[in-house]
Write a protein that holds these residues in place. Structure first.
Motif, short mmCIF file in Angstrom:
data_model
loop_
_atom_site.label_atom_id
_atom_site.label_comp_id
_atom_site.label_asym_id
_atom_site.label_seq_id
_atom_site.Cartn_x
_atom_site.Cartn_y
_atom_site.Cartn_z
N UNK A 1 0.81 -1.21 0.00
CA UNK A 1 0.00 0.00 0.00
C UNK A 1 0.85 1.26 0.00
N UNK A 2 1.96 1.23 0.75
CA UNK A 2 2.78 2.44 0.90
C UNK A 2 3.68 2.71 -0.30
N UNK A 3 4.30 1.66 -0.88
CA UNK A 3 5.24 1.90 -1.97
C UNK A 3 5.45 0.72 -2.90
N UNK A 4 5.30 -0.50 -2.39
CA UNK A 4 5.77 -1.64 -3.18
C UNK A 4 4.89 -1.94 -4.40
N UNK A 5 3.67 -1.48 -4.41
CA UNK A 5 2.83 -1.68 -5.59
C UNK A 5 3.50 -1.09 -6.81
N UNK A 6 4.10 0.08 -6.64
CA UNK A 6 4.84 0.72 -7.73
C UNK A 6 6.24 0.15 -7.87
N UNK A 7 6.89 -0.11 -6.73
CA UNK A 7 8.26 -0.61 -6.75
C UNK A 7 8.34 -2.01 -7.33
N UNK A 8 7.34 -2.84 -7.06
CA UNK A 8 7.32 -4.21 -7.56
C UNK A 8 7.40 -4.24 -9.08
N UNK A 9 6.64 -3.35 -9.70
CA UNK A 9 6.67 -3.26 -11.17
C UNK A 9 8.04 -2.84 -11.66
N UNK A 10 8.68 -1.96 -10.88
CA UNK A 10 10.02 -1.51 -11.26
C UNK A 10 11.01 -2.68 -11.26
#
Length: 553
Positions: free
Chosen positions: A91-100
């Motif tokens: 929720x905090x960051x990994x949703x975007x970071x995971x794709x990276x």
């Protein structure tokens, strides 16, 4: 919105820039503030697969709370100790970071969490900031009260600025942020703010590592004679008083190891772009001079160095050595041994030879002498052949070095030192009771001292010291405290030790009671000091004579 000061404190500004001041009195060891909602909190690159990427608990199958880690099924890079942390991080960051991470792996065919392709910690931290902004969330470093960046100072250092540019470009590329001149400029400013304001969570004893950035905590300025200190526990930082702090007084911590020579401290502060003007720096004081004027000397009545004269009137001889010579010794030691953490016997011999002027001056607490002894003791603790010989070295450090370097007995490093002695005594106690000690140790003095000592009573008293000092300056869930309480419970339940346990408990309740004090001095301090007295002889035998075994001559 700008950060708000914790209760009992206020933001201020003065000769050192923005600062945090006390709005009430704080006693030594008392909790000033807790910071549990950091802007950035992440493990470093090498620890990314051994540390929960959200709560920052270190994975382990041992200890009191074993932590099993499972990887994110999407990127296989970030790991978590459970679903709660995984959901929170998602929720905090990994949703975007995971794709990276997934995109980088697909593009390059490399896993960026595996050596030698580890993602540098500053790059990942900056990428998280950029990804957060990309989601439309407020820039965590902007607003009406932005964090200090030292931008102009970094720009003036061509090598550092060049490194920052490469890191910023990497973060922008990995995060998928469109790169243009304005974007790169902003990313480099963010990186400067991270470098200036983030704290290093490194603790080699626990495997903890990474960075922690909280805008309110970043307000706390530096002093080489600080009145407070920071502790980290998972995703939380605590700020505690090291000395008495009066209402209206600025709260300070040390950004660096403040027991090193002045030129080394200044080099450690170089990238903060200020020159420390504390008494230690202005007057070029050594650790003994700083300890002499400490306001917390009296707290050592419940420690392994309860004699105040050891602090106020140290038995040292500085006539043959100057601060300039000490700085030269320090620099030469680490130039020749390459690394502060080189534990080889060859490096120890080189350090010991170079530290000879400090040995002759009996300045045991002046670096690099304590680290020379510590590295050898640490190496021996895990060596079946040499573990017994680590005990005198640990006793020497806990009585002659650590109290001078850190006068407050509740400081974590001093507590750990007492715990090390306790564990080594538990080991030598088993050898003594089984009759194996004399076979394992050829030093007659050590064998005799341990044979005469009640090692169980010693362990019990030392554990009371650990528990007491932790109650002053440590969190209740600190693993060291948990272990000490468990060991103490086991010792106090041993059959046939009712009288001994009562005496230790009486001393723990009132260490100034004459009878209890005499008991502690006789049964604990005397054998600890006797063991410590063998340390220099052992060091000379091993590091100068080069003997394969230590024999008392």
């Amino acid at each position: 919105m700008p950060p708000t000061p914790p209760p009992g404190t206020a933001f201020s500004s003065g000769p050192h820039g923005r600062s945090l001041v006390a709005t009430q009195d704080f006693t030594p060891g008392s909790l000033i503030a807790t910071f549990s909602s950091p802007t950035l909190a992440l493990p470093d690159g090498p620890s990314m697969r051994t540390t929960c990427n959200y709560c920052l608990r270190v994975g382990s199958n041992e200890g009191f709370s074993p932590v099993s880690l499972k990887a994110c099924t999407g990127c296989r890079a970030a790991v978590y100790c459970g679903p709660t942390c995984q959901r929170a991080h998602w929720k905090s960051i990994h949703k975007a970071e995971c794709k990276m991470f997934a995109r980088v792996r697909e593009t390059t065919g490399k896993d960026w969490h595996v050596a030698p392709f580890l993602l540098p910690t500053p790059v990942r931290a900056l990428a998280q900031v950029l990804l957060t902004n990309d989601k439309g969330i407020r820039d965590p470093f902007d607003g009406s009260d932005p964090l200090e960046s030292n931008l102009e100072g970094f720009k003036a250092d061509e090598q550092v600025w060049g490194d920052f540019e490469l890191q910023a470009m990497a973060a922008m590329t990995y995060s998928g942020v469109f790169m243009n001149e304005d974007g790169l400029r902003a990313a480099m400013r963010f990186l400067c703010q991270i470098q200036t304001n983030a704290f290093n969570r490194l603790d080699a004893d626990t495997g903890m590592s990474g960075i922690f950035l909280d805008p309110a905590l970043a307000r706390v300025n530096h002093s080489c004679v600080p009145n407070a200190f920071i502790g980290f526990d998972k995703r939380t930082a605590t700020l505690r008083a090291e000395r008495p702090i009066k209402e209206g007084e600025e709260i300070t911590i040390s950004y660096i190891a403040n027991d090193k020579p002045r030129s080394i401290r200044r080099e450690g502060l170089r990238l903060y772009y200020f020159e420390c003007d504390c008494p230690r720096c202005v007057d070029d004081l050594d650790v003994y001079q700083v300890a002499q004027t400490s306001p917390v000397i009296s707290l050592n009545s419940f420690s392994l160095q309860p004699d105040p004269t050891k602090f106020r009137e140290p038995a040292i001889d500085k006539s043959g050595i100057s601060m300039n010579q000490i700085e030269i010794i320090y620099k030469v030691v680490y130039d020749q041994t390459k690394s502060e953490q080189d534990t080889s016997i060859e490096a120890a011999r080189t350090r010991w030879k170079l530290c000879k002027p400090l040995v002759e001056a009996k300045m045991w607490a002046v670096e690099p002498l304590p680290t020379t002894i510590l590295l050898l003791a640490t190496n021996w603790q895990t060596n079946y052949k040499w573990a017994v010989y680590a005990l005198p070295l640990a006793c020497f450090l806990a009585t002659q070095c650590d109290p001078i370097k850190l006068v407050a007995p509740f400081m974590p490093w001093r507590i750990k030192g007492v715990m090390i002695i306790t564990k080594l005594l538990a080991f030598t106690g088993e050898l003594t009771s089984s009759g194996e000690l004399a076979k394992r140790c050829t030093h007659e003095g050590i064998v005799g001292a341990l044979a005469m000592a009640d090692q169980v009573t010693m362990c019990q008293a030392l554990l009371h010291i650990v528990v007491h000092q932790c109650s002053i300056g440590a969190a209740e869930d600190w693993d060291v405290l948990k272990e000490a309480k468990m060991m103490l419970k086991d010792l106090e339940s041993l059959p046939g030790r009712v009288d001994e346990s009562k005496m230790v408990q009486a001393w723990a309740r009132d260490p100034e009671d004459p009878q209890a004090k005499a008991f502690f001095e006789s049964e604990v301090l005397k054998p600890v000091n006797t063991l410590a007295s063998f340390a220099l002889e052992i060091l000379e035998d091993v590091l100068v004579q080069g003997q394969g075994s230590v024999v008392r001559r």
